[in-house]
Write a protein that holds these residues in place. Structure first.
Motif, PDB file in Angstrom:
ATOM      1  N   GLY A   1      42.931  22.487  -5.074  1.00  0.00           N
ATOM      2  CA  GLY A   1      42.617  23.706  -4.339  1.00  0.00           C
ATOM      3  C   GLY A   1      42.375  23.461  -2.863  1.00  0.00           C
ATOM      4  N   ASP A   2      41.228  23.937  -2.387  1.00  0.00           N
ATOM      5  CA  ASP A   2      40.893  23.823  -0.966  1.00  0.00           C
ATOM      6  C   ASP A   2      40.827  22.387  -0.468  1.00  0.00           C
ATOM      7  N   GLU A   3      40.520  21.448  -1.358  1.00  0.00           N
ATOM      8  CA  GLU A   3      40.488  20.039  -0.939  1.00  0.00           C
ATOM      9  C   GLU A   3      41.845  19.620  -0.374  1.00  0.00           C
ATOM     10  N   ALA A   4      42.925  20.011  -1.048  1.00  0.00           N
ATOM     11  CA  ALA A   4      44.271  19.641  -0.594  1.00  0.00           C
ATOM     12  C   ALA A   4      44.576  20.289   0.750  1.00  0.00           C
TER      13      ALA A   4
ATOM     14  N   TYR B   1      34.744  15.721   6.905  1.00  0.00           N
ATOM     15  CA  TYR B   1      35.473  16.810   7.553  1.00  0.00           C
ATOM     16  C   TYR B   1      35.129  18.145   6.891  1.00  0.00           C
ATOM     17  N   ARG B   2      35.120  18.170   5.568  1.00  0.00           N
ATOM     18  CA  ARG B   2      34.813  19.402   4.859  1.00  0.00           C
ATOM     19  C   ARG B   2      33.385  19.866   5.153  1.00  0.00           C
ATOM     20  N   LYS B   3      32.455  18.923   5.281  1.00  0.00           N
ATOM     21  CA  LYS B   3      31.078  19.288   5.639  1.00  0.00           C
ATOM     22  C   LYS B   3      31.049  19.868   7.061  1.00  0.00           C
ATOM     23  N   GLU B   4      31.805  19.244   7.945  1.00  0.00           N
ATOM     24  CA  GLU B   4      31.881  19.677   9.344  1.00  0.00           C
ATOM     25  C   GLU B   4      32.395  21.118   9.457  1.00  0.00           C
ATOM     26  N   ILE B   5      33.337  21.489   8.590  1.00  0.00           N
ATOM     27  CA  ILE B   5      33.878  22.858   8.656  1.00  0.00           C
ATOM     28  C   ILE B   5      33.174  23.821   7.692  1.00  0.00           C
ATOM     29  N   GLY B   6      32.107  23.342   7.056  1.00  0.00           N
ATOM     30  CA  GLY B   6      31.287  24.196   6.210  1.00  0.00           C
ATOM     31  C   GLY B   6      31.848  24.486   4.834  1.00  0.00           C
ATOM     32  N   ARG B   7      32.610  23.541   4.282  1.00  0.00           N
ATOM     33  CA  ARG B   7      33.236  23.747   2.964  1.00  0.00           C
ATOM     34  C   ARG B   7      32.441  23.151   1.814  1.00  0.00           C
ATOM     35  N   THR B   8      31.452  22.309   2.078  1.00  0.00           N
ATOM     36  CA  THR B   8      30.759  21.692   0.940  1.00  0.00           C
ATOM     37  C   THR B   8      29.315  22.116   0.886  1.00  0.00           C
TER      38      THR B   8
ATOM     39  N   CYS C   1      51.271  27.846   1.853  1.00  0.00           N
ATOM     40  CA  CYS C   1      52.351  27.527   0.905  1.00  0.00           C
ATOM     41  C   CYS C   1      51.800  27.084  -0.448  1.00  0.00           C
ATOM     42  N   TYR C   2      50.537  26.751  -0.490  1.00  0.00           N
ATOM     43  CA  TYR C   2      49.901  26.247  -1.702  1.00  0.00           C
ATOM     44  C   TYR C   2      49.315  27.382  -2.545  1.00  0.00           C
ATOM     45  N   HIS C   3      49.434  27.246  -3.852  1.00  0.00           N
ATOM     46  CA  HIS C   3      48.740  28.101  -4.805  1.00  0.00           C
ATOM     47  C   HIS C   3      47.243  27.773  -4.689  1.00  0.00           C
ATOM     48  N   PRO C   4      46.351  28.739  -4.905  1.00  0.00           N
ATOM     49  CA  PRO C   4      44.911  28.431  -4.812  1.00  0.00           C
ATOM     50  C   PRO C   4      44.453  27.291  -5.734  1.00  0.00           C
ATOM     51  N   ASP C   5      45.177  27.075  -6.833  1.00  0.00           N
ATOM     52  CA  ASP C   5      44.810  26.021  -7.774  1.00  0.00           C
ATOM     53  C   ASP C   5      45.671  24.768  -7.628  1.00  0.00           C
ATOM     54  N   VAL C   6      46.230  24.552  -6.450  1.00  0.00           N
ATOM     55  CA  VAL C   6      47.127  23.415  -6.233  1.00  0.00           C
ATOM     56  C   VAL C   6      46.446  22.098  -6.586  1.00  0.00           C
ATOM     57  N   ARG C   7      47.260  21.171  -7.076  1.00  0.00           N
ATOM     58  CA  ARG C   7      46.808  19.797  -7.315  1.00  0.00           C
ATOM     59  C   ARG C   7      47.705  18.887  -6.473  1.00  0.00           C
ATOM     60  N   PHE C   8      47.083  18.062  -5.641  1.00  0.00           N
ATOM     61  CA  PHE C   8      47.804  17.138  -4.757  1.00  0.00           C
ATOM     62  C   PHE C   8      47.438  15.713  -5.133  1.00  0.00           C
ATOM     63  N   THR C   9      48.429  14.839  -5.087  1.00  0.00           N
ATOM     64  CA  THR C   9      48.149  13.418  -5.298  1.00  0.00           C
ATOM     65  C   THR C   9      49.080  12.582  -4.439  1.00  0.00           C
ATOM     66  N   ASP C  10      48.538  11.491  -3.926  1.00  0.00           N
ATOM     67  CA  ASP C  10      49.323  10.451  -3.259  1.00  0.00           C
ATOM     68  C   ASP C  10      48.544   9.146  -3.394  1.00  0.00           C
ATOM     69  N   PRO C  11      49.074   8.026  -2.917  1.00  0.00           N
ATOM     70  CA  PRO C  11      48.369   6.751  -3.091  1.00  0.00           C
ATOM     71  C   PRO C  11      47.008   6.667  -2.401  1.00  0.00           C
ATOM     72  N   VAL C  12      46.768   7.485  -1.382  1.00  0.00           N
ATOM     73  CA  VAL C  12      45.496   7.451  -0.663  1.00  0.00           C
ATOM     74  C   VAL C  12      44.518   8.495  -1.201  1.00  0.00           C
ATOM     75  N   PHE C  13      45.022   9.693  -1.477  1.00  0.00           N
ATOM     76  CA  PHE C  13      44.221  10.789  -2.019  1.00  0.00           C
ATOM     77  C   PHE C  13      44.733  11.094  -3.434  1.00  0.00           C
ATOM     78  N   PRO C  14      44.244  10.366  -4.444  1.00  0.00           N
ATOM     79  CA  PRO C  14      44.862  10.480  -5.767  1.00  0.00           C
ATOM     80  C   PRO C  14      44.587  11.779  -6.529  1.00  0.00           C
ATOM     81  N   LYS C  15      43.532  12.515  -6.202  1.00  0.00           N
ATOM     82  CA  LYS C  15      43.209  13.716  -6.979  1.00  0.00           C
ATOM     83  C   LYS C  15      42.525  14.757  -6.102  1.00  0.00           C
ATOM     84  N   LEU C  16      43.318  15.598  -5.460  1.00  0.00           N
ATOM     85  CA  LEU C  16      42.752  16.709  -4.698  1.00  0.00           C
ATOM     86  C   LEU C  16      43.155  18.008  -5.380  1.00  0.00           C
TER      87      LEU C  16
END
Length: 158
Positions: free
Chosen positions: A43-46, A151-158, A26-41
């Motif tokens: 793309g793939d981070e979100a 988690y991202r390292k575990e799934i090979g994203r970083t 549902c997300y655009h590849p360039d999505v920007r997500f923010t909430d009180p815990v994850f303030p700046k995610l």
């Protein structure tokens, strides 16, 4: 129903099933997500944040309502109930979400909730007493970022 309202509905119906891949779609590849815990995610981070949360969810349930959208913006209300794994405490997180859209996908997603209330439920007395302080807020954010990076390292994203 407006197509963007349907997109939001699809996102939360997938969330109810812990289907993070449909949520990510549902997300655009360039999505920007923010909430009180994850303030700046971005793309793939979100998307990976939802994958991580879905893969670790315990005693999870979600309800959502008040979905509204037009060509540019949207919003929804949702409530997640789950067991916070670090303490075993039950959390009921009441959230207002806002969205913007691009190319038929979600390009920005902002969740708003009271971090102090969340901290009190998740962390217990320490969270109730100190959850509103900058020191504890920053510690929560740092721990969350560390968990997502692992988690991202575990799934090979970083």
């Amino acid at each position: 129903m407006h197509p963007n309202a349907q997109l939001i509905t699809t996102f939360y119906e997938a969330f109810q099933k812990l289907d993070a891949e449909t949520m990510a779609a549902c997300y655009h590849p360039d999505v920007r997500f923010t909430d009180p815990v994850f303030p700046k995610l971005q793309g793939d981070e979100a998307a990976d944040m939802w994958r991580m949360l879905a893969s670790r969810a315990k005693d999870f349930s979600l309800t959502f309502d008040d979905v509204r959208a037009d060509d540019k913006t949207g919003e929804a209300h949702w409530v997640a109930t789950y067991t916070f794994s670090q303490t075993g405490n039950t959390v009921v997180n009441d959230i207002r979400a806002s969205f913007t859209f691009k190319d038929g996908k979600i390009i920005t997603h902002t969740d708003r909730f009271h971090l102090w209330r969340w901290a009190g439920q998740a962390l217990g007395l320490k969270g109730w007493l100190l959850g509103g302080t900058p020191l504890v807020k920053n510690a929560i954010r740092k721990q969350a970022a560390k968990g997502l990076a692992a988690y991202r390292k575990e799934i090979g994203r970083t």
